[in-house]
Design an enzyme around this catalytic site. Structure first.
Site, PDB file in Angstrom:
ATOM      1  N   ASP A   1       8.156  -6.033   9.411  1.00 45.25           N
ATOM      2  CA  ASP A   1       9.389  -6.145  10.191  1.00 45.25           C
ATOM      3  C   ASP A   1       9.538  -7.508  10.857  1.00 45.25           C
ATOM      4  O   ASP A   1      10.472  -7.702  11.643  1.00 45.25           O
ATOM      5  CB  ASP A   1       9.438  -5.051  11.260  1.00 45.25           C
ATOM      6  CG  ASP A   1       8.260  -5.131  12.230  1.00 45.25           C
ATOM      7  OD1 ASP A   1       7.125  -5.292  11.743  1.00 45.25           O
ATOM      8  OD2 ASP A   1       8.473  -5.018  13.447  1.00 45.25           O
TER       9      ASP A   1
ATOM     10  N   ASP B   1       0.824  -1.212   0.000  1.00 48.27           N
ATOM     11  CA  ASP B   1       0.000   0.000   0.000  1.00 48.27           C
ATOM     12  C   ASP B   1       0.859   1.264   0.000  1.00 48.27           C
ATOM     13  O   ASP B   1       0.375   2.346   0.342  1.00 48.27           O
ATOM     14  CB  ASP B   1      -0.918   0.018   1.229  1.00 48.27           C
ATOM     15  CG  ASP B   1      -2.248  -0.694   0.969  1.00 48.27           C
ATOM     16  OD1 ASP B   1      -2.427  -1.210  -0.153  1.00 48.27           O
ATOM     17  OD2 ASP B   1      -3.092  -0.747   1.880  1.00 48.27           O
TER      18      ASP B   1
ATOM     19  N   ASP C   1      -7.367  -7.177  13.981  1.00 46.14           N
ATOM     20  CA  ASP C   1      -6.942  -8.510  14.382  1.00 46.14           C
ATOM     21  C   ASP C   1      -7.754  -9.028  15.567  1.00 46.14           C
ATOM     22  O   ASP C   1      -8.221 -10.168  15.568  1.00 46.14           O
ATOM     23  CB  ASP C   1      -5.442  -8.514  14.704  1.00 46.14           C
ATOM     24  CG  ASP C   1      -5.012  -7.286  15.507  1.00 46.14           C
ATOM     25  OD1 ASP C   1      -5.888  -6.585  16.043  1.00 46.14           O
ATOM     26  OD2 ASP C   1      -3.796  -7.032  15.589  1.00 46.14           O
TER      27      ASP C   1
ATOM     28  N   ASP D   1       3.786  -8.959   9.615  1.00 45.34           N
ATOM     29  CA  ASP D   1       4.039  -7.552   9.338  1.00 45.34           C
ATOM     30  C   ASP D   1       5.414  -7.408   8.702  1.00 45.34           C
ATOM     31  O   ASP D   1       6.238  -8.326   8.745  1.00 45.34           O
ATOM     32  CB  ASP D   1       3.954  -6.733  10.628  1.00 45.34           C
ATOM     33  CG  ASP D   1       2.516  -6.489  11.063  1.00 45.34           C
ATOM     34  OD1 ASP D   1       1.604  -6.779  10.262  1.00 45.34           O
ATOM     35  OD2 ASP D   1       2.309  -6.016  12.191  1.00 45.34           O
TER      36      ASP D   1
END
EC number: 2.4.1.32
Length: 551
Positions: free
Chosen positions: A215, A154, A307, A213
């Site tokens: 990282d 995105d 989530d 994610d």
């Protein structure tokens, strides 16, 4: 003549005062109450209004503290008497024909043994970490024809988008099935990207989806250790792994975060998994059964904790969750105070807002037993998502400091010392390696409770900023030796740009209360209040965490 002479100057002076517009000022000064009258008025107001209000606030905070203590004790007991996942569920390793009925077709048996898995990596302008997550996902030990890595980009920075796409093509040239997906808008943020990614035609062949994610760096055996729980146990909808941090030693703030999150995983997640087979999905480092995700209604962007929202809806459908403490995934902690504040606002505000939205649905659903609904509404939401944020701020930063100014109100010793000490010890038991940071952790968490309380009320009352979404800034692998300023390549900020007046003003209030207690009090509250005032001041002037241009 003498009388007339005396009256003449007096009348002239009065006229001069009126001419200067000072007549009203003179009248005000003449009517201004004396210091004795002010003290008497304050004493009356204190006895009739201030003291009763403070006493009520103290009683409420003490009752809520007792709730926190009871929940902490129960969770700790559940963890110490935990039932290991491998003893409760079948999780034998996958192999040729494993997980299927006897079948002479070796190829078909192998396909059943290693189901199709989709790995989703949502990202947004992740210049510093995109290679880490994509490389780790492509390095998973899983048959390449049974694995699809989907990068959901995105990014609004065209340079970053080009770099991410190039990295995906590079892994594709190495034989990995990597799909690079972009959207025209960022509608729904992370939830919107994940939802749209599942709509792709090639996803229909997948049974499970792992989410990381940008990282997060899973170990090569991540799928080999998590997928068996889903394959062997059809009632399990989610497997959550433990977060491990690569930059814990970067600063004191990251060490404190590690303590908080370690308790969250080792106590709250593990306790929920072993007792109710339910906990909040952490949004990353987890594997979902796609059919469970779809039955729950898929991803929704109605809050900033998509989530947790998904986990609650899946739990209401009867799906069980498993937390695996021994499966660890490396990630990065926010080391910048401003970034950490944004993250905590999003988590706290979103959870409270979700409580508001799903409370009635949980209460009236007939698909789960009463005890499960009670646990979800009372322990999971009310105690941990509301009370846990309000008590540290209201009791330790407001009620106790104010009580030193109001002698009519006395906070009992058990509420000031015994309860918080017990709760702290329960935290320390699961953080033995960081026990020497406990004093700093207490003071910092009390400061952050100021922001969390505000965020909680914003979410609970749906005030402005309830859906504010700020992506957590990431600087890359903690082993990177370059300073943050060089990694970010941004001009340094001025030190006063990091100041936050709310904390500075609150520190002044605490300093006043501590000094008053030192001068006139008969107890030693001033020791704690001085320390808490210093903590607020340190955070207020931005002398906490690392420094970047966004600070």
């Amino acid at each position: 003549m003498a009388m007339a002479g005396a009256d003449g100057p007096t009348a002239g002076a009065a006229a001069a005062v009126r001419w200067r517009g000072g007549e009203s000022l003179l009248l005000l000064l003449l009517r201004w109450p004396s210091s004795a009258e002010l003290v008497a008025a304050w004493g009356a107001a204190r006895a009739s209004a201030v003291a009763p209000a403070l006493a009520a606030a103290s009683a409420a905070c003490l009752a809520l503290s007792a709730m926190l203590l009871a929940d902490a004790v129960l969770m700790a007991a559940a963890c110490f008497a935990r039932r290991r996942p491998d003893r409760r569920y079948r999780a034998t390793p996958l192999g040729a024909g494993a997980g299927a009925d006897d079948d002479d077709d070796d190829e078909e048996a192998g396909r059943v043994a290693y189901p199709m898995v989709l790995v989703q990596i949502p990202m947004y302008n992740e210049r510093e970490v995109y290679k880490l997550s994509i490389g780790a996902a492509c390095g998973l030990s899983w048959p390449s024809d049974r694995l699809i890595v989907q990068v959901l980009d995105d990014s609004t920075d065209p340079t970053v988008k080009g770099l991410v796409e190039l990295e995906c093509k590079s892994w594709g040239n190495k034989g990995k099935n990597v799909k690079y997906e972009v959207r025209n808008t960022r509608k729904g943020y992370k939830a919107g990207a994940l939802k749209e990614g599942l709509l792709r035609d090639y996803v229909q062949q997948c049974n499970y989806v792992a989410i990381f994610d940008a990282d997060f760096q899973p170990e090569p055996d991540f799928l080999l250790r998590t997928i068996p729980y889903l394959v062997r146990n059809p009632q399990i909808g989610l497997v959550q792994a433990h977060w491990e941090f690569v930059n814990t030693s970067e600063c004191l703030m990251t060490r404190i975060q590690k303590m908080t999150l370690h308790y969250h995983f080792k106590v709250e997640q593990e306790g929920g998994s072993s007792t109710f087979a339910f906990f909040g999905f952490n949004g990353t480092a987890g594997v979902w059964r796609i059919s469970a995700l779809e039955e729950a209604g898929g991803w929704k962007d109605r809050t900033t904790v998509e989530d947790m929202d998904l986990a609650v809806r899946a739990g209401l459908k009867g799906w069980k969750f498993v937390y695996l403490a021994d499966v660890k995934v490396k990630s990065e902690l926010p080391s910048n105070l401003k970034t950490y504040r944004h993250q905590q606002h999003r988590w706290t505000c979103g959870a409270a807002n979700l409580f508001r939205k799903v409370g009635a649905e949980i209460l009236f659903t007939k698909e789960v037993p009463f005890w499960w609904k009670f646990y979800l509404l009372y322990s999971f939401f009310f105690v941990r998502k509301v009370v846990a944020h309000v008590v540290p701020f209201m009791l330790y930063c407001v009620v106790i400091p104010f009580s030193v100014l109001i002698p009519e109100v006395t906070v009992p010793v058990w509420g000031v010392v015994y309860v918080p000490t017990t709760i702290t010890l329960l935290h320390a038991i699961r953080n033995t390696s960081s026990i020497h940071f406990i004093p700093f952790w207490i003071l910092f968490e009390n400061v952050m409770s100021f922001h969390r309380t505000k965020a909680m009320f914003i979410g609970l009352l749906e005030l402005g900023g309830v859906n504010e979404w700020v992506v957590t800034e990431k600087l890359g692998n903690g082993s990177n030796t370059k300073p943050a300023s060089q990694i970010l390549e941004r001009p340094p900020c001025r030190f006063w740009d990091r100041w936050t007046m709310s904390e500075i003003l609150f520190s002044i209030f605490l300093f006043f209360c501590a000094t008053y207690n030192l001068a006139y009090g008969g107890d030693y509250y001033f020791v704690y209040i001085y320390l808490q005032a210093i903590a607020f001041l340190v955070v207020g002037i931005g002398f906490c965490g690392t420094i970047s241009s966004n600070s």
